[in-house]
Motif scaffolding. Structure first.
Motif, short mmCIF file in Angstrom:
data_model
loop_
_atom_site.label_atom_id
_atom_site.label_comp_id
_atom_site.label_asym_id
_atom_site.label_seq_id
_atom_site.Cartn_x
_atom_site.Cartn_y
_atom_site.Cartn_z
N LEU A 1 0.98 -1.09 -0.07
CA LEU A 1 -0.07 -0.04 0.07
C LEU A 1 0.85 1.23 0.10
O LEU A 1 1.98 1.26 0.70
CB LEU A 1 -0.82 -0.01 1.65
N LYS A 2 0.24 2.33 -0.59
CA LYS A 2 0.87 3.62 -0.59
C LYS A 2 -0.08 4.80 -0.11
O LYS A 2 -1.21 4.40 -0.50
CB LYS A 2 1.15 3.98 -2.06
N GLN A 3 0.51 5.48 0.80
CA GLN A 3 -0.62 6.60 0.97
C GLN A 3 -0.98 7.43 -0.40
O GLN A 3 -0.02 7.86 -1.25
CB GLN A 3 0.20 7.61 2.11
N ALA A 4 -2.24 7.49 -0.72
CA ALA A 4 -2.64 7.87 -2.03
C ALA A 4 -2.44 9.61 -1.93
O ALA A 4 -1.90 10.02 -2.80
CB ALA A 4 -4.15 7.58 -2.23
N TYR A 5 -2.55 10.20 -1.08
CA TYR A 5 -2.43 11.72 -0.94
C TYR A 5 -1.82 12.03 0.47
O TYR A 5 -2.44 12.48 1.29
CB TYR A 5 -3.84 12.45 -0.92
N PRO A 6 -0.60 11.91 0.34
CA PRO A 6 0.14 11.97 1.64
C PRO A 6 0.26 13.25 2.32
O PRO A 6 0.36 13.23 3.49
CB PRO A 6 1.70 11.71 1.21
N LYS A 7 0.04 14.57 1.86
CA LYS A 7 -0.09 15.65 2.56
C LYS A 7 -1.47 16.13 2.81
O LYS A 7 -1.66 17.45 3.49
CB LYS A 7 0.73 16.52 1.53
N ILE A 8 -2.64 15.36 2.61
CA ILE A 8 -3.93 15.70 2.69
C ILE A 8 -4.30 14.72 4.07
O ILE A 8 -4.79 13.72 3.55
CB ILE A 8 -4.66 15.75 1.77
N PRO A 9 -4.52 15.13 5.33
CA PRO A 9 -4.68 14.39 6.33
C PRO A 9 -6.09 13.54 6.28
O PRO A 9 -6.41 12.53 6.79
CB PRO A 9 -4.61 15.00 7.66
N GLU A 10 -7.19 14.43 5.68
CA GLU A 10 -8.51 14.15 5.25
C GLU A 10 -8.42 12.57 4.62
O GLU A 10 -9.73 11.93 4.68
CB GLU A 10 -9.28 15.10 4.63
N TYR A 11 -7.39 12.50 3.79
CA TYR A 11 -7.39 11.05 2.81
C TYR A 11 -6.50 10.18 3.45
O TYR A 11 -6.28 9.05 2.89
CB TYR A 11 -6.81 11.63 1.50
N ASP A 12 -6.21 10.11 4.83
CA ASP A 12 -5.44 9.12 5.50
C ASP A 12 -6.04 7.87 5.50
O ASP A 12 -5.46 6.65 5.52
CB ASP A 12 -5.34 9.48 6.93
N GLY A 13 -7.22 7.60 4.95
CA GLY A 13 -7.86 6.31 4.84
C GLY A 13 -7.82 5.96 3.26
O GLY A 13 -8.63 4.88 3.09
N VAL A 14 -7.26 6.54 2.45
CA VAL A 14 -7.38 6.27 0.92
C VAL A 14 -5.81 5.71 0.64
O VAL A 14 -4.76 6.17 1.11
CB VAL A 14 -7.73 7.39 0.24
N ALA A 15 -5.70 4.68 0.14
CA ALA A 15 -4.19 4.18 -0.30
C ALA A 15 -4.42 3.74 -1.65
O ALA A 15 -5.39 2.96 -2.12
CB ALA A 15 -4.07 2.89 0.74
N GLU A 16 -3.40 3.50 -2.36
CA GLU A 16 -3.06 2.93 -3.48
C GLU A 16 -2.29 1.54 -3.23
O GLU A 16 -1.59 1.45 -2.52
CB GLU A 16 -2.14 3.71 -4.56
N LEU A 17 -2.78 0.65 -4.13
CA LEU A 17 -2.37 -0.63 -3.85
C LEU A 17 -1.62 -1.03 -5.14
O LEU A 17 -1.81 -0.55 -6.14
CB LEU A 17 -3.38 -1.61 -3.45
N SER A 18 -0.72 -2.01 -4.80
CA SER A 18 0.05 -2.66 -5.85
C SER A 18 0.40 -4.35 -5.80
O SER A 18 0.57 -4.65 -4.36
CB SER A 18 1.65 -2.13 -5.86
N VAL A 19 0.01 -4.91 -6.71
CA VAL A 19 0.02 -6.37 -6.51
C VAL A 19 1.02 -6.74 -7.82
O VAL A 19 0.75 -6.34 -8.97
CB VAL A 19 -1.27 -6.94 -6.50
#
Length: 167
Positions: A65-83
């Protein structure tokens, strides 16, 4: 096949990178083509949700998982995945099993949405994501050039948790 999933360890890096390089060579998986060190990989990925899938103790795939929007705390629950799955294990349910495990871990960690940006000419990855509950939410035309200088389109897919963030 009987697969086992466990947390990725630094000692897995060589095999993880071999599988990543396979993905790079297909031209279907990532814009990345340059060498990548473990330290660079470690910096750009979250420490949670790093999984490897094993067949008889051999790493045959990995997910992160990567933090999708690292500088925006409201998006802390959103992640980009790689498989990424070793080419010898593709089409055998390996990726589905691993992605299902990653989804479970992500929800345990409080992620309410996962997203993936997939090359539009990668129908296998798009089908995998759909099978695991993702839906297409966008199409990005000519988002970037690959290593040969060819513009590439991507499909943006997301999966909303049924357990987290539904209040």
């Amino acid at each position: 096949m009987q697969f086992q999933v466990r947390k990725m360890q630094k000692a897995d890096w060589q095999r993880v990178y071999e599988i990543y390089r396979q993905g790079m060579k297909t031209g279907l998986a990532t814009f990345t083509v340059e060498e990548l060190t473990y330290e660079e990989f470690d910096q750009e990925r979250l420490s949670v949700g790093r999984l490897v899938i094993l067949d008889d103790e051999e790493v045959v795939g990995w997910a992160t998982l990567k933090q999708a929007y690292p500088k925006i705390p409201e998006y802390d629950g959103v992640a980009e995945l790689s498989v990424y799955i070793d080419e010898k294990y593709q089409g055998k349910g390996t990726a589905t099993f691993l992605m299902e495990q990653l989804i479970s871990v992500s929800e345990d960690e409080g992620f309410w949405m996962l997203e993936s940006d997939i090359f539009s000419n990668n129908p296998g990855s798009i089908a995998l994501h759909e099978k695991c509950g993702f839906r297409q939410v966008g199409f990005r035309e000519k988002i970037g050039k690959d290593s040969c200088g060819t513009w590439r389109d991507t499909v943006l897919m997301e999966r909303r948790s049924r357990r987290i963030g539904n209040d």
